[in-house]
Design an enzyme around this catalytic site. Structure first.
Site, short mmCIF file in Angstrom:
data_model
loop_
_atom_site.label_atom_id
_atom_site.label_comp_id
_atom_site.label_asym_id
_atom_site.label_seq_id
_atom_site.Cartn_x
_atom_site.Cartn_y
_atom_site.Cartn_z
N GLY A 1 2.56 2.32 10.69
CA GLY A 1 3.50 3.44 10.55
C GLY A 1 4.20 3.82 11.84
CB SER B 1 5.30 -1.80 11.81
OG SER B 1 4.88 -0.46 12.05
N GLY C 1 2.97 -1.11 4.16
CA GLY C 1 3.06 0.31 3.84
C GLY C 1 4.50 0.70 3.54
N GLY C 2 5.17 1.26 4.53
CA GLY C 2 6.52 1.80 4.36
C GLY C 2 7.49 0.88 3.64
CG ASN D 1 -1.73 1.25 1.38
OD1 ASN D 1 -1.75 2.08 0.47
ND2 ASN D 1 -2.40 1.41 2.49
CD1 TRP D 2 3.32 0.90 -3.08
CD2 TRP D 2 3.56 2.27 -4.83
NE1 TRP D 2 4.03 0.22 -4.04
CE2 TRP D 2 4.19 1.04 -5.14
CE3 TRP D 2 3.58 3.28 -5.79
CZ2 TRP D 2 4.83 0.80 -6.35
CZ3 TRP D 2 4.22 3.05 -7.01
CH2 TRP D 2 4.84 1.82 -7.28
CE LYS D 3 -0.07 3.10 4.77
NZ LYS D 3 0.02 3.16 6.21
CD GLU E 1 -2.79 5.40 6.68
OE1 GLU E 1 -2.75 5.45 5.44
OE2 GLU E 1 -1.88 4.87 7.36
CD GLU F 1 -3.37 -2.47 7.17
OE1 GLU F 1 -2.32 -2.76 6.61
OE2 GLU F 1 -3.94 -1.36 7.03
CG HIS G 1 -5.73 1.87 5.07
ND1 HIS G 1 -5.29 2.80 5.98
CD2 HIS G 1 -4.74 0.95 4.95
CE1 HIS G 1 -4.07 2.47 6.37
NE2 HIS G 1 -3.71 1.36 5.75
P1 13P Z 1 3.13 0.38 7.55
O1 13P Z 1 3.64 -0.93 6.98
O2 13P Z 1 3.86 1.58 7.05
O3 13P Z 1 3.01 0.30 9.05
O4 13P Z 1 1.63 0.54 6.99
C1 13P Z 1 0.76 -0.52 7.10
C2 13P Z 1 -0.47 -0.20 6.35
O5 13P Z 1 -1.23 0.66 6.74
C3 13P Z 1 -0.72 -0.92 5.11
O6 13P Z 1 -1.99 -0.67 4.65
#
Ligand code: 13P
Length: 255
Positions: free
Chosen positions: A176, A216, A237-238, A13-15, A100, A170, A98
């Site tokens: 994050g 994470s 994510g990251g 998930n590149w956000k 967010e 999640e 998600h």
């Molecule tokens: P991180 O891997 O950056 O914690 O993000 C997880 C996430 O929200 C994937 O959708």
């Protein structure tokens, strides 16, 4: 339960990261790993990167996804993108619900359900996100909350449609933050989600649905998390923005 019945899926998930030029370059880097993988690999990219990512991924095993879609097919919804628009582009996956989106953009369990239905009705595969806030974990309501999120999101989703649903657990406190859930915590909640699917549908559906962990997940902890019986993949994510780290996670899921 039998993990071998299920297909591992590693999704990035590149956000809100990567311009179209940067996206092209990252897709080029990830592609060879997706081709070698013994699991499905997906990159969920910003809307404006979809065209270039689809083009760059052509001929490879890398699938491309979006990070949201609206529940109406068209209309006066400024700033939104519909499921038919994504489908026509050739997008295969879409993340729905998600945390967010829920936290910053007013997404509710009800709109998550509506978006899920719209995506499925238009032939998209859904990565449906559920998870608790830290206060909710501390209150001891994680299992009820995650079961409720799962039930509401899947209202009116048929058993046939469920085959195109992946659920991503999640925990919001792990996103994050560098604070990963322990493998046992991830396993416990992924199992609760699987049990919820069995109650809503049946054992066959529960045995075959892919349940990911996200929060994470990285090159160091992926092996242990993905080794758990009920963790069938990851939503990353990251670490999905760094090709080498993402490749290590793909390898961990391919074992
Ligand atoms: P991180 O891997 O950056 O914690 O993000 C997880 C996430 O929200 C994937 O959708």
């Amino acid at each position: 339960m039998n993990k071998s019945l299920r297909h591992a899926v590693i999704a990035g998930n590149w956000k809100m990261n990567k311009t179209p030029d940067e996206a092209k370059s990252l897709v080029e880097q990830i592609k060879p790993y997706a081709d070698k993988a013994d699991c499905t690999v997906v990159a969920c990219v910003p809307y404006v990167d979809l065209a270039v990512a689809l083009e760059a991924a052509k001929g490879s095993k890398l699938s491309i996804g979006a990070q949201n879609c609206h529940f109406e097919a068209k209309g006066a919804f400024t700033g939104e993108i519909s499921a038919p628009m994504l489908k026509e582009m050739g997008v295969e996956y879409v993340i729905i619900g998600h945390s967010e989106r829920r936290t910053y953009f007013g997404e509710t369990d009800v709109t998550v359900n509506k978006r899920t239905l719209a995506a499925l009705e238009n032939g998209l595969k859904v990565i449906l996100c559920v998870g608790e806030y830290l206060e909710q974990r501390e209150q001891g309501i994680t299992s009820e909350l995650v079961a409720m999120q799962t039930k509401i999101a899947l209202l009116n989703v048929t058993k046939a449609q469920l085959e195109n649903v992946i659920i991503a657990y999640e925990p919001v406190w792990a996103i994050g933050t560098g604070k990963t859930a322990t493998a046992d915590q991830a396993e416990e909640v992924c199992k609760i989600i699987r049990d919820t699917i069995e109650k809503l549908y049946d054992k066959a559906a529960a045995d075959s649905i892919t349940i990911q962990y996200g929060g994470s997940m990285n090159a160091k902890n992926a092996d242990e998390l993905l080794g758990k019986e009920n963790v069938d993949g990851g939503l990353i994510g990251g670490a999905s923005l760094i090709a080498d780290d993402f490749a290590t996670i793909i390898n961990a899921a391919s074992k």
